[in-house]
Structures are given as C-alpha cells and as structure tokens.
Design a protein around this motif. Structure first.
Motif, PDB file in Angstrom:
ATOM      1  N   PHE A  91       0.833  -1.191   0.000  1.00  0.00           N
ATOM      2  CA  PHE A  91       0.000   0.000   0.000  1.00  0.00           C
ATOM      3  C   PHE A  91       0.878   1.255   0.000  1.00  0.00           C
ATOM      4  CE2 PHE A  91      -4.108  -1.902   2.035  1.00  0.00           C
ATOM      5  CZ  PHE A  91      -4.237  -2.729   0.932  1.00  0.00           C
ATOM      6  N   ALA A  92       0.393   2.277  -0.665  1.00  0.00           N
ATOM      7  CA  ALA A  92       1.130   3.533  -0.750  1.00  0.00           C
ATOM      8  C   ALA A  92       1.346   4.116   0.641  1.00  0.00           C
ATOM      9  CB  ALA A  92       0.365   4.528  -1.624  1.00  0.00           C
ATOM     10  N   ARG A  93       2.574   4.563   0.908  1.00  0.00           N
ATOM     11  CA  ARG A  93       2.920   5.067   2.227  1.00  0.00           C
ATOM     12  C   ARG A  93       2.049   6.262   2.614  1.00  0.00           C
ATOM     13  NH1 ARG A  93       8.950   6.871   2.830  1.00  0.00           N
ATOM     14  NH2 ARG A  93       9.164   4.769   1.973  1.00  0.00           N
ATOM     15  N   ARG A  94       1.726   7.094   1.614  1.00  0.00           N
ATOM     16  CA  ARG A  94       0.922   8.280   1.930  1.00  0.00           C
ATOM     17  C   ARG A  94      -0.459   7.898   2.476  1.00  0.00           C
ATOM     18  NH1 ARG A  94       0.794   7.263  -3.396  1.00  0.00           N
ATOM     19  NH2 ARG A  94      -1.231   7.228  -4.470  1.00  0.00           N
ATOM     20  N   LEU A  95      -1.016   6.772   1.982  1.00  0.00           N
ATOM     21  CA  LEU A  95      -2.321   6.325   2.475  1.00  0.00           C
ATOM     22  C   LEU A  95      -2.197   5.750   3.883  1.00  0.00           C
ATOM     23  CD1 LEU A  95      -3.760   4.574  -0.716  1.00  0.00           C
ATOM     24  CD2 LEU A  95      -4.163   6.912   0.091  1.00  0.00           C
ATOM     25  N   VAL A  96      -1.115   5.002   4.126  1.00  0.00           N
ATOM     26  CA  VAL A  96      -0.921   4.384   5.441  1.00  0.00           C
ATOM     27  C   VAL A  96      -0.732   5.459   6.504  1.00  0.00           C
ATOM     28  CG1 VAL A  96       0.560   2.866   6.800  1.00  0.00           C
ATOM     29  CG2 VAL A  96       0.032   2.297   4.415  1.00  0.00           C
ATOM     30  N   GLU A  97       0.098   6.448   6.218  1.00  0.00           N
ATOM     31  CA  GLU A  97       0.367   7.496   7.207  1.00  0.00           C
ATOM     32  C   GLU A  97      -0.850   8.396   7.396  1.00  0.00           C
ATOM     33  OE1 GLU A  97       3.907   9.303   5.716  1.00  0.00           O
ATOM     34  OE2 GLU A  97       5.233   7.859   6.713  1.00  0.00           O
ATOM     35  N   ARG A  98      -1.623   8.615   6.330  1.00  0.00           N
ATOM     36  CA  ARG A  98      -2.822   9.451   6.476  1.00  0.00           C
ATOM     37  C   ARG A  98      -3.894   8.722   7.289  1.00  0.00           C
ATOM     38  NH1 ARG A  98      -6.033  12.566   1.578  1.00  0.00           N
ATOM     39  NH2 ARG A  98      -7.658  13.516   2.898  1.00  0.00           N
ATOM     40  N   GLN A  99      -3.971   7.406   7.143  1.00  0.00           N
ATOM     41  CA  GLN A  99      -4.977   6.651   7.891  1.00  0.00           C
ATOM     42  C   GLN A  99      -4.764   6.788   9.388  1.00  0.00           C
ATOM     43  OE1 GLN A  99      -4.475   3.696   9.863  1.00  0.00           O
ATOM     44  NE2 GLN A  99      -6.695   3.797  10.367  1.00  0.00           N
ATOM     45  N   ASP A 133       3.456   0.114   4.464  1.00  0.00           N
ATOM     46  CA  ASP A 133       4.694   0.861   4.711  1.00  0.00           C
ATOM     47  C   ASP A 133       4.334   2.185   5.368  1.00  0.00           C
ATOM     48  OD1 ASP A 133       7.129   2.065   4.721  1.00  0.00           O
ATOM     49  OD2 ASP A 133       7.495   1.917   2.578  1.00  0.00           O
ATOM     50  N   GLY A 134       4.976   2.481   6.502  1.00  0.00           N
ATOM     51  CA  GLY A 134       4.720   3.736   7.190  1.00  0.00           C
ATOM     52  C   GLY A 134       4.071   3.549   8.545  1.00  0.00           C
ATOM     53  N   VAL A 135       4.249   2.388   9.134  1.00  0.00           N
ATOM     54  CA  VAL A 135       3.690   2.105  10.464  1.00  0.00           C
ATOM     55  C   VAL A 135       4.752   2.458  11.502  1.00  0.00           C
ATOM     56  CG1 VAL A 135       2.809   0.311  12.001  1.00  0.00           C
ATOM     57  CG2 VAL A 135       2.193   0.302   9.569  1.00  0.00           C
ATOM     58  N   HIS A 136       4.472   3.481  12.297  1.00  0.00           N
ATOM     59  CA  HIS A 136       5.477   3.999  13.226  1.00  0.00           C
ATOM     60  C   HIS A 136       5.102   3.793  14.700  1.00  0.00           C
ATOM     61  CE1 HIS A 136       7.044   5.650   9.579  1.00  0.00           C
ATOM     62  NE2 HIS A 136       6.085   6.551   9.451  1.00  0.00           N
ATOM     63  N   THR A 137       3.856   3.407  14.973  1.00  0.00           N
ATOM     64  CA  THR A 137       3.431   3.255  16.372  1.00  0.00           C
ATOM     65  C   THR A 137       2.715   1.916  16.541  1.00  0.00           C
ATOM     66  OG1 THR A 137       1.269   4.292  16.002  1.00  0.00           O
ATOM     67  CG2 THR A 137       3.120   5.752  16.547  1.00  0.00           C
ATOM     68  N   GLU A 138       2.593   1.501  17.768  1.00  0.00           N
ATOM     69  CA  GLU A 138       1.912   0.247  18.060  1.00  0.00           C
ATOM     70  C   GLU A 138       0.417   0.353  17.755  1.00  0.00           C
ATOM     71  OE1 GLU A 138       0.931  -3.500  18.875  1.00  0.00           O
ATOM     72  OE2 GLU A 138       2.957  -2.691  18.644  1.00  0.00           O
ATOM     73  N   TRP A 149      -4.133  -1.498  14.394  1.00  0.00           N
ATOM     74  CA  TRP A 149      -5.225  -1.259  13.427  1.00  0.00           C
ATOM     75  C   TRP A 149      -5.059  -2.130  12.191  1.00  0.00           C
ATOM     76  CZ3 TRP A 149      -6.371   0.074   8.491  1.00  0.00           C
ATOM     77  CH2 TRP A 149      -7.673   0.513   8.227  1.00  0.00           C
ATOM     78  N   TRP A 150      -3.830  -2.240  11.687  1.00  0.00           N
ATOM     79  CA  TRP A 150      -3.599  -3.024  10.485  1.00  0.00           C
ATOM     80  C   TRP A 150      -3.712  -4.531  10.749  1.00  0.00           C
ATOM     81  CZ3 TRP A 150      -4.086  -1.283   5.849  1.00  0.00           C
ATOM     82  CH2 TRP A 150      -3.885   0.085   5.587  1.00  0.00           C
ATOM     83  N   ARG A 151      -3.417  -4.951  11.991  1.00  0.00           N
ATOM     84  CA  ARG A 151      -3.667  -6.361  12.323  1.00  0.00           C
ATOM     85  C   ARG A 151      -5.158  -6.660  12.222  1.00  0.00           C
ATOM     86  NH1 ARG A 151      -0.318  -5.247  16.849  1.00  0.00           N
ATOM     87  NH2 ARG A 151       1.823  -5.973  16.524  1.00  0.00           N
ATOM     88  N   PHE A 195       2.184  -8.035   6.258  1.00  0.00           N
ATOM     89  CA  PHE A 195       3.542  -7.605   6.581  1.00  0.00           C
ATOM     90  C   PHE A 195       3.564  -6.101   6.779  1.00  0.00           C
ATOM     91  CE2 PHE A 195       3.825 -11.334   3.798  1.00  0.00           C
ATOM     92  CZ  PHE A 195       4.464 -12.218   4.652  1.00  0.00           C
ATOM     93  N   VAL A 196       4.587  -5.634   7.509  1.00  0.00           N
ATOM     94  CA  VAL A 196       4.606  -4.235   7.895  1.00  0.00           C
ATOM     95  C   VAL A 196       6.027  -3.694   7.818  1.00  0.00           C
ATOM     96  CG1 VAL A 196       4.886  -4.791  10.343  1.00  0.00           C
ATOM     97  CG2 VAL A 196       3.893  -2.585   9.680  1.00  0.00           C
ATOM     98  N   ILE A 197       6.143  -2.405   7.428  1.00  0.00           N
ATOM     99  CA  ILE A 197       7.417  -1.684   7.382  1.00  0.00           C
ATOM    100  C   ILE A 197       7.208  -0.358   8.084  1.00  0.00           C
ATOM    101  CG2 ILE A 197       9.191  -0.681   5.888  1.00  0.00           C
ATOM    102  CD1 ILE A 197       8.269  -2.532   3.666  1.00  0.00           C
ATOM    103  N   GLY A 198       8.185   0.067   8.868  1.00  0.00           N
ATOM    104  CA  GLY A 198       8.083   1.361   9.520  1.00  0.00           C
ATOM    105  C   GLY A 198       9.020   1.457  10.704  1.00  0.00           C
ATOM    106  N   ASP A 199       9.074   2.645  11.281  1.00  0.00           N
ATOM    107  CA  ASP A 199       9.979   2.873  12.408  1.00  0.00           C
ATOM    108  C   ASP A 199       9.674   1.951  13.588  1.00  0.00           C
ATOM    109  OD1 ASP A 199      11.038   4.798  10.813  1.00  0.00           O
ATOM    110  OD2 ASP A 199      10.181   6.519  11.903  1.00  0.00           O
ATOM    111  N   ARG A 200       8.420   1.543  13.694  1.00  0.00           N
ATOM    112  CA  ARG A 200       8.039   0.652  14.806  1.00  0.00           C
ATOM    113  C   ARG A 200       8.803  -0.677  14.733  1.00  0.00           C
ATOM    114  NH1 ARG A 200       7.348  -2.537  18.043  1.00  0.00           N
ATOM    115  NH2 ARG A 200       5.502  -3.161  19.248  1.00  0.00           N
ATOM    116  N   TYR A 201       9.235  -1.071  13.520  1.00  0.00           N
ATOM    117  CA  TYR A 201       9.882  -2.373  13.340  1.00  0.00           C
ATOM    118  C   TYR A 201      11.330  -2.261  12.865  1.00  0.00           C
ATOM    119  CZ  TYR A 201       5.175  -4.086  13.889  1.00  0.00           C
ATOM    120  OH  TYR A 201       3.935  -4.371  14.406  1.00  0.00           O
TER     121      TYR A 201
END
Length: 702
Positions: A626-634, A664-669, A674-676, A682-688
C-alpha cells in the motif's frame, strides 16, 4: 517485449550527389566560358561537391575546406558575373534537397555556413586573381606607354586585348584625374557609354563624401608615398543609384617620371547583396523565417539594457505539446506546415507589442516582449497564445492543432546575463511540462535554486557512486502477527559530506534524471544478493530480499537479464513494480517474465483506484504494498472516514486475488494494531526498524 527495429536499405547518397554535380556543371557551362569540355567540368565539380558534403557532416563543424572549394572554382576558370550567383543558387537549393541532409531544420544552418565559406573563398581567390591581373596589366601598360611614340598602334591593340576584355572596370587618368581611357566594364558598372565618360574626372564620379579622401590618396601615390591604394568606395551611377565598388589604383611611369594613374574597379554590389542574404539566413530559421536562437540571444542582451526600469521585459519559452505525435502520424510535411502556422499566430498574438518571436529548434519557440504600461498580464498573453494555437489548421484534409507548455520569466533584473535568462526560461519550461500539457509556469528564484541544487546533485551522482559515497542499507519487513523479520528491503543511501544523508527516494529520483538508475539499480541487486547469501550462512535460514523498481527500471528491455546475472536464488527475491507503470505493455511483459523465472512480484505504491485493483487480475502478483501516503494518512483519519472504510475493504479484496498485503509507514503500536485488525500481512516502519547498514541488521537476526 519490444518489437525489433526494421532494417532499412541504405540510401544511395553517391547517386544523388552525382545528379546534383551534373546539374551544377550544366548550369555553369551554360553561363560561364571554360577552356575545356563539360565532361571534365562534371568530374571536377563532383569532387568539389563531395568535399562540401563532408564539411556539412563534419563534427565539430569546420568550414575551412568549403573556402578551399571556392578557391578551386576560381582556379578552374569559373569567373564572371554569373559564376558565383549561379553556383549559390544551384547549391543552395540542391544541398537542402539531398536526402542525406534531411530533416532540413537540422542541416539548414551548416548548409548556409558552408555556402558562406565557399562564397568567401571564391571572393578571396577572385580578388587575388584580379590583383594578379592588375599586376600583369600594369606591366603591359608600362611597356605600352614607354613605346607609345613609335608603337602607338601596337600599344592600343594591347590595351584593347587586355583591358577591354576584362570583367573589372579599368580607368586610365592623367595626374589631375581626367579620364583618358576606359573599358566597357566600367561603363556598364556606372550605366554610361564609353563616349559619355570622356572628359569627366574620376573624382566627380565618386560620392562627394569620399572624393576629398580619394584626392589625397592619389596625391600620395603621385608623390611616391604609397605604391598602391585599395579601398571600398561608392561611385555615382548615371541613374542616381550608388555602385558599391572596390577601387585599386597605382601609378604608370614613363621615362620622364609619373605620367598616368591606372585604376581597376571591381563591382561588389551583387556580392554584397548575396553576402547580406547569407548572413540573414544564418540568423533566421529557414522554414518559418523567424529569428533563430543566436539572433534571439543577441536581441535579449540589447533588450535588457534598454528595458523600461518600471516594466522591464518578459521572456516566454514555448514547447508544442504532442508535436512529435503529429509528425509521426501525419508526416513531416504536416508538421512543417503546423510550425509555419504557429509562427504566424505567435506573431499575431504580440503584434501590438514591441516583441520578437523566434524559433529555437524543433518545436520550441521564444517570445521576448519589452513591456509598457499597456502590455497585458502574463496570464492573459498565455491564454491568448493557447487560444490561437487551439484553432485547427487544415493540411491535406487533416485539421490539426496543438497546445503549448510555456516557461515565463517576468521582469528579470536588467543586470541579468542573457545566457542565464535563457537558461532560467528553459528550466521553467521543464517544470511546466512536468505538470502536464498546456501548462505554464512562472520563474521563481527560490524554485530555480532548488532545481539547480537537484541538477547539481544528479550530475555529481556518478562520481559519488565511483568513490563509495553511495552504499546499500537494509530495512526489515516484519510479519505483522509476531513481529519477526520476514523480508529485508534493500535501499540506497548517499552520505554526502556537504549536505548530509540522502534517502533512497531522493537517490532514485536523482538517478532517474540522468539515466544512472539502470546501472545503479543492477549494482543494488548484486550487492544485496551477496549480502543475503552471507546472512543465509549466519542465520541458517533464507532471508528473502525485497527490491522496489522505478518506472524506468520496470520498462527496461534488459531487466530479466540484469536479474539473472545478479541474483543467485530467484525464489528468494521479490521485485516491486510501480502500480502506475502497469499501463505499459513493456512493464507487464517484464513482470510476467520474472514471474515465470520464479521471482516473486509485487505491485508497489498500491492505492484505492478501481483500475489498480483490476490490475491484480491481469498479472501474476504475490503481494501488494500500500502507498505510504495512504498508510500514514490513515493514522490520523477518523474511524468513520472514507479512507478508513476504503482501506478496510481493500485488504480482503487483495487477499481474494491471492496476494499478500504489505503496509509501509507504520510507526506506532496503535497503527500496527489497526492493520492487524484490518488483516494486513507484513509491515514496514519505524516501529519495526529503520534502514541500517548490514552489520547493524545482522544483530537482529536470530
């Protein structure tokens, strides 16, 4: 895969040149007297034409051999009033008609410069021949005067034989300038008969503004202060016009001292007119008649100096949209007619202003307006331009029209360098084209500085890669259920000492500007594959790689070969194709070929558009990111927001197609939770984990 190019039969340029050289020989032989037959002339001119064609093709351009061709024409006896005009007329049309010099717009300037050099060489050689003729004539006349008392009739015969047949005007005067003898050529130049010239003085035939200077020069000749004088002059014709001539004078001596002046007059009127026309053509576009870039640049400098301090100047740089499509679809003739129409319409738009319209090259035009109080605003002029261009013109039954992308520099500083002004307009045009067809952009200093920094970095990137400033870092792709590393994404990083670290996205954007992305992307694959092999040995388990491609990489005809020669285990590699590039048949073919090779494929930067979801049915895809801009905006969207609902629905739809979901863009738990619940895999971001060098990532491997 792209279709192979069709092989075309080579064109027989030698035959075309032979036809032109024969035409040249025929025309010259019909207008100029030669002492040998036409067959020899054809052979001589064929060799000279080959030399001229070589000059036109030369890189870098060197016109010197063309001047030598002009000299050779004089050596062959190609002299007389019709020799040079006939040659220039035949070659001026013939060279531009040769298939090897098509398109005309590309070769028009070197053809004109080559003919100008030929004209210069011809003139120089002809002038030297005239001087030699004058020297021989002087010796003959000296002998004739010395023997005048006892060989008067013989001397007159010699004069008639040498002087009267000369194409140059010859005047013999006494020390006071009174005309003693003249030939027919000077009478023709001035429009008099030989009898009408009798009794006149040379100084009365010269323009009054120059008569005094000429008298002084003749006195110096008579006094022995000068051996010869040669200077341009204006002589008065019988009909009142001015004859522009070159005058060469020397003194005839007899046994008692100086007796007469001999003056040779060479009419340069036609040559000057021809030279002026050649100069005009060198500064103007052949097709449209507009000034070319060279002339326009010179005028920019002048206009900046004289610009009104309050209103200044405005420079428009235009590029026609889809012009290549028109030429490829309807033919070059239609394209040429369209260019002529565009030039006329642009002049009509600014007809009320003090403006210059120029054609730079191809389908690019420039407009320079010296603003006044009544000059319309920039937006009004741009609107008028596109309104005019939108009106179709009809060529061979086809109605064609275009829009223009326009870069505008409004009221630049009067101290701005003209070259810098043209560069600024060109940069602004490129920004306008990037925004879409029919768009225009206004030059801004801040934006220009940012663009220049970007281009500077792009230009420096190959050297930085060579010196090791660019390396590969790795970012974990975690399983959203247990947080364990499932993939490793390979990314570029540029540690630039002067500005700091440039991210992967910044690196690939710069590499796309220069075409470096293809070799750099192959190096990334190779480096990451070797590193993955080392990790497999250390962790005793496979560690699949994830590599995202740019649009240019996705369409690369050699993509499959690059992957084969850089990656050891194809099934341990996932390659991401930009979703927006899936409209290209080449990209779809590449994706299918890699899938057949066992490489896992991914749709990258996936969004919520229906056509993106439909593409899952067209190509074999293992996962989507998924586009990072959509993940971070969500993360900041409300629970009942449309985006939240769309993403919640999108995950199961992707799963239904058989593909996994990477976010891509998951930075917090809280984002991860929410994505779980949404069902992502799978997930990419500062959280991981952030992108780190391989040694730092190795510490996280079990």
């Amino acid at each position: 895969m792209p279709d192979p190019h069709r092989r075309q039969q080579p064109h027989d340029h030698a035959r075309d040149r032979l036809i032109l050289s024969r035409k040249w020989a025929y025309v010259l032989h019909s207008n100029v007297f030669f002492t040998f037959e036409q067959d020899r002339l054809e052979r001589e001119l064929a060799a000279l034409l080959d030399a001229l064609c070589d000059v036109i093709h030369s890189e870098p351009f060197d016109a010197k051999p063309a001047a030598e061709v002009g000299s050779r024409l004089v050596e062959l006896g190609c002299i007389g009033d019709e020799a040079l005009p006939t040659t220039m007329d035949t070659l001026g049309k013939g060279l531009l008609g040769l298939p090897e010099f098509q398109p005309v717009a590309r070769f028009a300037e070197p053809v004109v410069l080559t003919l100008g050099a030929l004209s210069s060489g011809f003139t120089k050689a002809n002038r030297q021949a005239t001087l030699d003729q004058q020297e021989n004539l002087k010796l003959s006349l000296l002998k004739a005067v010395r023997d005048a008392k006892w060989r008067l009739k013989q001397s007159e015969a010699q004069f008639d034989e040498v002087a009267m047949s000369s194409a140059s005007g010859i005047i013999i005067t006494d020390p006071d300038g009174l005309l003693v003898r003249t030939n027919g050529a000077i009478a023709d130049i001035l429009g008099y008969t030989t009898e009408e010239l009798t009794g006149r003085t040379l100084f009365n035939l010269v323009h009054p503004d120059q008569a005094g200077v000429l008298r002084d020069d003749y006195r110096n000749l008579l006094a022995g202060k000068k051996d010869r004088i040669k200077q341009p002059a204006h002589m008065l014709r019988k009909d009142g016009d001015i004859a522009r001539i070159t005058l060469t004078a020397s003194v005839l001596h007899n046994d008692t001292g100086s007796s007469h002046f001999v003056t040779v007059v060479e009419d340069g009127t036609e040559l000057m007119l021809l030279q002026g026309e050649l100069n005009r053509q060198a500064l103007h576009d052949v097709l449209t008649g507009l000034p070319n870039r060279q002339y326009f640049s010179t005028n920019v400098e002048i206009a900046l100096r004289r610009a009104d301090p309050t209103y200044g100047v405005t420079l428009f740089h235009l590029d026609l949209d889809a012009f290549a499509m028109i030429c490829n679809g309807l033919g070059r003739r239609v394209g040429d007619q369209l260019l002529v129409s565009v030039s006329q319409r642009l002049r009509a738009v600014v007809a009320a202003e003090k403006a210059m319209v120029a054609r730079f090259e191809g389908d690019e035009f420039g407009i320079l307006i010296e603003n006044t109080e009544s000059t319309p605003g920039v937006s009004t002029i741009v609107e008028d331009i596109n309104t005019e261009l939108a009106e179709p013109i009809y060529v061979d039954g086809h109605g064609v029209a275009v829009s223009a992308s326009i870069g505008v520099v409004h009221r630049p500083s009067r101290a701005m360098d003209p070259v810098e002004l043209l560069r600024a307009a060109d940069f602004t045009l490129r920004r306008a084209k990037a925004a879409g067809r029919g768009q225009w952009e206004l030059f801004h200093t801040d934006q220009d500085e940012r663009d220049r920094r970007t281009y500077t970095l792009a230009a420096a990137m190959p050297g930085a890669w060579e010196t090791g400033e660019i390396d590969v870092v790795y970012r974990p792709v975690a399983n959203l259920k247990d947080g364990q590393i499932a993939y490793v994404e390979a990314l570029l990083r540029w540690n630039r000492p002067d500005i700091g670290t440039l991210t992967h996205d910044q690196c690939v954007e710069l590499a796309e500007h220069t075409g470096l992305i293809l070799p750099l992307g192959e190096w990334l694959l190779q480096t990451a594959s070797r590193q993955a092999g080392w990790w497999r040995q250390r962790a005793s388990r496979p560690l699949p790689l994830l590599v995202g491609l740019t649009p240019n990489q996705s369409a690369d005809a050699d993509l499959a070969s690059r992957v084969l020669r850089t990656v050891d285990l194809a099934d341990q590699l996932t390659v991401g194709f930009p979703t927006r590039a899936m409209r290209s048949p080449e990209v779809i073919d590449n994706l299918k070929v890699l899938a057949d090779m066992g490489v896992r494929t991914m749709l990258d930067d996936f969004g919520t558009a229906p056509d993106e979801l439909a593409s899952l049915e067209d190509v074999p895809v293992d996962c989507v990111r998924f586009a990072r801009r959509l993940v971070e905006r969500q993360a900041t969207a409300a629970i009942d927001a449309p985006l939240t609902a769309a993403l919640t629905t999108l995950v199961p739809l992707v799963h239904r197609s058989g593909a996994k979901v990477i976010v891509d863009g998951v930075h917090t738990e809280s984002q991860a939770q929410w994505w779980r619940m949404a069902g992502a895999d799978f997930v990419i971001g500062d959280r991981y984990g952030k992108a780190v060098p391989p040694g730092d990532l190795a510490a996280r491997l079990p």
